[in-house]
Scaffold this active site. Structure first.
Site, short mmCIF file in Angstrom:
data_model
loop_
_atom_site.label_atom_id
_atom_site.label_comp_id
_atom_site.label_asym_id
_atom_site.label_seq_id
_atom_site.Cartn_x
_atom_site.Cartn_y
_atom_site.Cartn_z
N HIS A 68 14.21 30.72 13.25
CA HIS A 68 15.30 30.07 12.51
C HIS A 68 14.85 29.52 11.16
O HIS A 68 15.57 28.73 10.55
CB HIS A 68 15.90 28.94 13.34
CG HIS A 68 16.67 29.43 14.54
ND1 HIS A 68 17.84 30.13 14.44
CD2 HIS A 68 16.40 29.34 15.87
CE1 HIS A 68 18.28 30.44 15.65
NE2 HIS A 68 17.42 29.98 16.53
N HIS A 174 12.64 26.24 24.53
CA HIS A 174 13.12 24.87 24.77
C HIS A 174 12.98 24.45 26.24
O HIS A 174 13.38 23.35 26.60
CB HIS A 174 14.56 24.67 24.30
CG HIS A 174 14.75 24.83 22.81
ND1 HIS A 174 15.88 24.41 22.16
CD2 HIS A 174 13.95 25.34 21.86
CE1 HIS A 174 15.77 24.67 20.86
NE2 HIS A 174 14.60 25.25 20.67
FE FE2 Z 1 13.09 29.77 18.01
#
Ligand code: FE2
Length: 258
Positions: A68, A174
């Site tokens: 990102h 995550h």
């Molecule tokens: Fe990522």
């Protein structure tokens, strides 16, 4: 030398948790060097110069990135202004910024995986080439933020770099994994560190939005969730004279719980 690696910081809740916990953990755990993945720090997608500086001011010696990295377009111009911020080393030639940095005699590299992710150059080859380029000038203490999706690819990189890096720490999913260990040649590895973001969410995003999207497949604007925040990190103890890791352990907390 004690190194703290902090998983993907998600939006304002993640940044606030870093501001609260990172200085405290640095002091209490006698951390010498901290690395924070900031690729989701701006509203859940991408990074800005101001936010990178804020993470730096709160104790991140190096801010790393991921797929990102350019979600906030201004960062294409601003990354060059930040000596402590890096982007994946295996982006195509022509991308701004750099994929590695040496700060306080620690080499920090950022790389992205290629399995279930957008196309990128070979990360294995990119890191081999960097080590060859640095040669004897490479610091002994070396940490890779290995930003990848597939646990197989993440474990494979640990083995590829065993004995050549002090730590290969995973980011991107995550979701913290329970597999931190020191590999036989002295490389600390964990498949994924986790995140600093809202716990009662889907990877930091409002859970109702994501559940609905899975059910009907229609596009929706993602919003960072609220509520208690999980802080996922790992502490790596490294022998500075050899670069070998002595230990790696998880350091996970939740703040804002009722
Ligand atoms: Fe990522």
């Amino acid at each position: 030398m004690r190194i703290l690696f902090v998983g993907d910081v998600v939006g304002r809740p993640g940044r606030n948790a870093v501001a609260t916990l990172l200085p405290k953990i640095r002091a209490e755990r006698e951390i010498d060097f901290a690395i924070v993945n900031g690729e989701n720090a701006a509203g859940g997608a991408g990074l800005t110069a101001d936010i990178a500086r804020e993470l730096n001011a709160n104790g991140a010696d190096v801010v790393t990135n991921g797929n990102h990295v350019w979600d906030q377009r201004q960062f294409l111009n601003d990354i060059e202004l930040l000596a402590f911020a890096i982007r994946p080393i295996n982006l195509a030639p022509g991308n701004p910024g750099r994929g590695w940095v040496v700060i306080k005699d620690v080499l920090v590299v950022n790389a992205i995986g290629r399995t279930f992710m957008a196309p990128a150059d070979d990360p294995f080859r990119a890191i081999d080439a960097l080590l060859e380029q640095l040669g004897r000038d490479a610091p002994r203490v070396r940490v890779l933020d290995w930003h990848a999706e597939a646990t197989s690819e993440k474990v494979a990189m640990g083995w590829h770099l065993d004995g050549r890096f002090s730590a290969v720490v995973g980011s991107h999913t995550h979701v913290p994994t329970a597999d931190p260990r020191v590999l036989p040649q002295g490389t600390a590895h964990v498949s994924d560190t986790g995140m600093v973001g809202p716990r009662d969410s889907v990877l930091g995003v409002d859970k109702d939005i994501i559940v609905a999207r899975f059910r009907d497949g229609m596009p929706r604007r993602f919003e960072v969730a609220g509520g208690p925040v999980q802080f996922n990190s790992v502490v790596i103890d490294v022998d500075e004279s050899t670069g070998r890791a002595r230990s790696i352990e998880r350091l996970d907390q939740v703040i804002g719980e009722e």
